[in-house]
Design a protein around this motif. Structure first.
Motif, mmCIF file in Angstrom:
data_model
loop_
_atom_site.group_PDB
_atom_site.id
_atom_site.type_symbol
_atom_site.label_atom_id
_atom_site.label_comp_id
_atom_site.label_asym_id
_atom_site.label_seq_id
_atom_site.Cartn_x
_atom_site.Cartn_y
_atom_site.Cartn_z
ATOM 1 N N GLY A 1 0.799 -1.214 0.000
ATOM 2 C CA GLY A 1 0.000 0.000 0.000
ATOM 3 C C GLY A 1 0.832 1.264 0.000
ATOM 4 O O GLY A 1 1.973 1.294 -0.461
ATOM 5 N N ALA A 2 0.267 2.309 0.562
ATOM 6 C CA ALA A 2 0.899 3.629 0.573
ATOM 7 C C ALA A 2 1.628 3.871 1.895
ATOM 8 O O ALA A 2 1.663 5.002 2.401
ATOM 9 N N TYR A 3 2.238 2.803 2.439
ATOM 10 C CA TYR A 3 2.753 2.863 3.806
ATOM 11 C C TYR A 3 4.222 2.476 3.894
ATOM 12 O O TYR A 3 4.710 1.636 3.142
ATOM 13 N N ARG A 4 4.883 3.092 4.862
ATOM 14 C CA ARG A 4 6.271 2.748 5.148
ATOM 15 C C ARG A 4 6.297 1.685 6.240
ATOM 16 O O ARG A 4 5.522 1.725 7.195
ATOM 17 N N CYS A 5 7.183 0.761 6.080
ATOM 18 C CA CYS A 5 7.340 -0.318 7.060
ATOM 19 C C CYS A 5 8.756 -0.861 6.907
ATOM 20 O O CYS A 5 9.174 -1.181 5.789
ATOM 21 N N PRO A 6 9.514 -0.976 7.995
ATOM 22 C CA PRO A 6 10.928 -1.367 7.864
ATOM 23 C C PRO A 6 11.149 -2.836 7.522
ATOM 24 O O PRO A 6 12.183 -3.183 6.948
ATOM 25 N N HIS A 7 10.201 -3.702 7.870
ATOM 26 C CA HIS A 7 10.413 -5.137 7.690
ATOM 27 C C HIS A 7 9.243 -5.718 6.897
ATOM 28 O O HIS A 7 8.106 -5.774 7.398
ATOM 29 N N VAL A 8 9.522 -6.137 5.690
ATOM 30 C CA VAL A 8 8.454 -6.554 4.771
ATOM 31 C C VAL A 8 8.871 -7.812 4.018
ATOM 32 O O VAL A 8 10.022 -7.944 3.583
ATOM 33 N N ARG A 9 7.910 -8.715 3.859
ATOM 34 C CA ARG A 9 8.078 -9.855 2.960
ATOM 35 C C ARG A 9 6.776 -10.003 2.166
ATOM 36 O O ARG A 9 5.702 -10.168 2.757
ATOM 37 N N ILE A 10 6.891 -9.917 0.840
ATOM 38 C CA ILE A 10 5.746 -10.074 -0.057
ATOM 39 C C ILE A 10 6.057 -11.232 -0.993
ATOM 40 O O ILE A 10 7.040 -11.192 -1.739
ATOM 41 N N GLU A 11 5.249 -12.262 -0.914
ATOM 42 C CA GLU A 11 5.449 -13.439 -1.768
ATOM 43 C C GLU A 11 4.209 -13.619 -2.629
ATOM 44 O O GLU A 11 3.087 -13.702 -2.113
ATOM 45 N N GLY A 12 4.402 -13.648 -3.932
ATOM 46 C CA GLY A 12 3.267 -13.747 -4.831
ATOM 47 C C GLY A 12 3.408 -14.877 -5.826
ATOM 48 O O GLY A 12 4.520 -15.248 -6.214
ATOM 49 N N ARG A 13 2.259 -15.416 -6.230
ATOM 50 C CA ARG A 13 2.271 -16.415 -7.291
ATOM 51 C C ARG A 13 0.971 -16.313 -8.086
ATOM 52 O O ARG A 13 -0.106 -16.087 -7.533
ATOM 53 N N ALA A 14 1.104 -16.456 -9.388
ATOM 54 C CA ALA A 14 -0.046 -16.582 -10.283
ATOM 55 C C ALA A 14 -0.093 -18.033 -10.721
ATOM 56 O O ALA A 14 0.915 -18.584 -11.190
#
Length: 703
Positions: A308-321
């Motif tokens: 989104g439109a947000y700051r966050c220091p620790h992120v994991r985004i895993e995607g699959r189609a």
């Protein structure tokens, strides 16, 4: 005052308003035949027999053996056959093509297809065949969750959506004396179709010509699919040695063509007591259907917008189609960003609820600001406007007053903060190497680009940019028909890139031309010296870098920003939800034509309201069971609430006259704003469309 920023009339307006504009089904050629596609009726299996149950005299019949080149539709991956040979992977796959000069005879022709049925895979969560995977990581996720005072989890789902353009898919293929073919069609991307035809027909590029006709809407549905229908018409035309028109009726268009990808997005979010986001773990699952088509770029945009439109220091985004035995899904306005931002915005309201915090306040604490970094490590510039659009939307809507006053009533108010990356993801724009040409002519100057006009006003805004940059009256600028025999490849008309990217190239062309004119007017220079031609190629903004392998760096040159506030009324007897007002605050640099920009914002919002509330694609045995407008419910003017629209200006230094793109941004906010208004009413809805049945379930859960 310059021409940019004014509401000049649309260049395509008079022809469309008078009925003089000629769409593909208005065009005929001598000796023209009509085409038809015979399709599969099962989602999975093998074809064991194809039998014609009509007299073939007077018919042209084409199957996979008639393909002179590769039996594939060239997309990102060449896995989709133009015509099925034996294996069936989804309902409505094309098997056979017919052409005849008499439409009634063509419709009456019967073809029997015998199958050996297989067991279809229809649940994306059970699919192990992955079209594309993406991983984005920043910081140390475990450390982030250790720092959290509260962890909130949730799953959010969105369904298919039909494009519902006014004009269905249609093309005419005309065989040429040199053995080549010319295709006229309703399409967004002439050079995509051109390339696909060279592969399918085994023809050199100079023997394939693609001309974009007037277009009655597209919304992404005519990005990749015209390569399919153009290939079918061309095969028939070359075999018959006569022009062939192939135009779908509404039922076939809805049944056979691409849709918006359904999504399942899971969030696990760590937050402090004061509302600061410290950890985000996000899983994005898209149902790609039976073939890859455009799923990789849709998944890419979805993952890149998932935080989104947000700051966050620790992120994991895993995607699959993933694969399912359903018709392939493709691009649709926003392509992936709306699905991801529906999830994050619905989730943010649940986080706010868990903290006992005002949802607008939670967003303000975490909203991205200039100098902040995204999950890919992109540093945002001065045109980052998340805070500005949020504050303006809260102020304009009377958010705090209404939120307090409406508690315990049947009225709810919700908001959504969102962004949209301008142009192609990462290094895509560099690989495209888009070109645009400006040439003097008797009238003044002529724009030569492959960008198509599909109702969004692109040709008008491009003409405004050129006129202003040259200091010309607007009526001395004309735009050439997008024809691959005449215009350079300026890239596809997708991804909110036409104004920002192609417009910028044309602005540079105009600046160079102005120097070359030697003080003469373009028409005068043409009379004295003949045509002056200036061609420029895309140049990325300075400092933009992207690592495709690791998904790090500058995902987009810039972002546009928006905040929507939705006001709704809820009927506790029928469980119907009625939007009554939407406050729409959007920042996309500088509007080139404010009226056209307003049309994009309000039109995109109305389209998103359909996705949020009424547009339910019913899938049965792998196919769309409600492929008609009698029971696929798109919003009408009676369903459209009052809009209070605000366009904030924050010029982007590398866009033409400071402009970014606006076509897709407005789609990202309405759906989550609506479900967040329902949450204000105490209704926990996490799947759209929010049909009365789903709202009823939420109401029973509340009780």
């Amino acid at each position: 005052m310059g021409i940019v920023g004014t509401n000049v009339p649309r260049v395509d307006g008079p022809a469309k308003a008078s009925g003089a504009a000629r769409y593909v089904d208005d065009i005929t050629f001598p000796g023209m035949l009509h085409g038809r596609t015979i399709r599969t009726t099962i989602p999975c299996g093998r074809i064991t027999d194809v039998r014609l149950e009509f007299d073939p005299a007077g018919f042209t019949v084409v199957d996979w053996r008639d393909i002179p080149g590769e039996n594939c539709i060239t997309h990102i991956t060449d896995d989709q056959p133009c015509l099925v040979q034996s294996e069936v992977r989804h309902v409505a796959e094309p098997v056979l093509l017919l052409a005849h000069e008499d439409r009634d005879a063509l419709r009456a022709a019967r073809v029997h297809i015998a199958y050996e049925r297989g067991q279809p895979l229809l649940d994306p969560l059970r699919s192990t065949l992955v079209h594309k995977r993406i991983l984005i990581e920043q910081g140390d996720l475990a450390r982030g969750f250790r720092a959290a005072d509260l962890v909130v989890e949730g799953e959010y789902r969105t369904g298919h959506q039909e494009h519902a353009y006014l004009e269905p898919n249609g093309v005419i293929a005309v065989p040429e004396p040199n053995g080549g073919v010319t295709v006229y069609g309703s399409l967004q991307c002439p050079y995509f179709v051109h390339h696909a035809l060279t592969v399918l027909l085994a023809l050199p590029a100079e023997k394939v010509r693609v001309v974009a006709t007037e277009q009655g809407g597209a919304f992404g549905g005519k990005e990749d699919y015209p390569s399919v229908i153009a290939g079918h018409a061309a095969l028939l035309a070359l075999k018959a040695k006569r022009p062939v028109k192939l135009v779908y009726d509404r039922a076939e268009d809805m049944w056979a063509t691409t849709k918006r990808h359904p999504s399942i997005v899971r969030h696990r979010t760590g937050v402090t007591k004061k509302g600061k986001l410290v950890a985000m773990e996000i899983e994005v699952i898209l149902d790609g259907g039976a073939y890859v088509t455009l799923s990789p770029v849709v998944l890419s945009r979805s993952c890149l917008h998932a935080a989104g439109a947000y700051r966050c220091p620790h992120v994991r985004i895993e995607g699959r189609a993933v694969f399912t035995n359903t018709p392939p899904n493709g691009a649709f306005r926003g392509f992936g960003a709306p699905q991801a931002q529906f999830a994050i915005e619905a989730h943010m309201d649940r986080v706010a609820e868990a903290l006992g915090m005002d949802p607008a306040r939670l967003r303000l604490v975490n909203a991205l600001r200039p100098g902040d970094t995204t999950a890919t490590g992109q540093v945002l510039g001065a045109d980052c406007s998340a805070v500005a659009v949020l504050r303006e939307a809260v102020r304009r809507s009377g958010w705090r007053r209404k939120r307090a006053a409406w508690r315990g009533t049947n009225k709810g108010i919700g908001l959504a903060l969102f962004r949209h990356g301008g142009g192609f993801t990462g290094s895509g724009a560099v690989r495209l190497a888009s070109r645009a040409t400006l040439v003097t002519c008797e009238r003044g100057v002529r724009i030569l680009v492959a960008s198509t006009e599909m109702g969004q006003g692109a040709h008008t805004t491009l003409a405004q940019i050129v006129a202003d940059a040259l200091g010309l009256p607007f009526d001395q600028v004309e735009v050439a028909v997008p024809d691959t025999a005449e215009v350079p490849d300026s890239g596809p008309t997708v991804a909110s890139r036409t104004c920002m990217v192609v417009g910028r190239i044309l602005e540079r062309c105009a600046h160079e031309m102005r120097e070359g004119l030697g003080g003469l007017a373009p028409a005068e220079h043409f009379r004295l010296h003949g045509p002056l031609v200036v061609t420029k190629q895309y140049e990325p903004p300075p400092g933009v870098a992207w690592d495709e392998d690791h998904y790090r760096g500058d995902a987009y040159p810039t972002f546009a920003w928006g905040c929507d506030v939705a006001e709704v009324e809820y009927d506790p007897d029928t469980y119907e939800v009625k939007p009554t007002k939407l406050t729409l605050v959007q920042e996309f640099g500088r509007p080139i034509n404010p009226t056209l920009a307003l049309g994009q914002i309000e039109g995109g919002t109305a389209q998103a309201l359909g996705w949020a509330l009424t547009e339910h694609v019913v899938m049965r045995d792998g196919g769309m069971a409600n492929a008609q407008f009698t029971d696929y419910t798109i919003p009408t003017t009676l369903d459209t609430p009052r809009f209070a629209t605000v366009m904030l200006e924050n010029p982007y230094p590398h866009g033409p006259f400071g402009a970014k793109g606006v076509g897709e941004l407005p789609f990202n906010g309405p759906a989550p704003a609506i479900v967040n208004a329902l949450r204000h009413l105490g209704l926990d809805v996490r799947e759209i469309p929010a049909l009365p049945e789903r709202v009823m379930e939420a109401a029973r859960g509340r009780a």
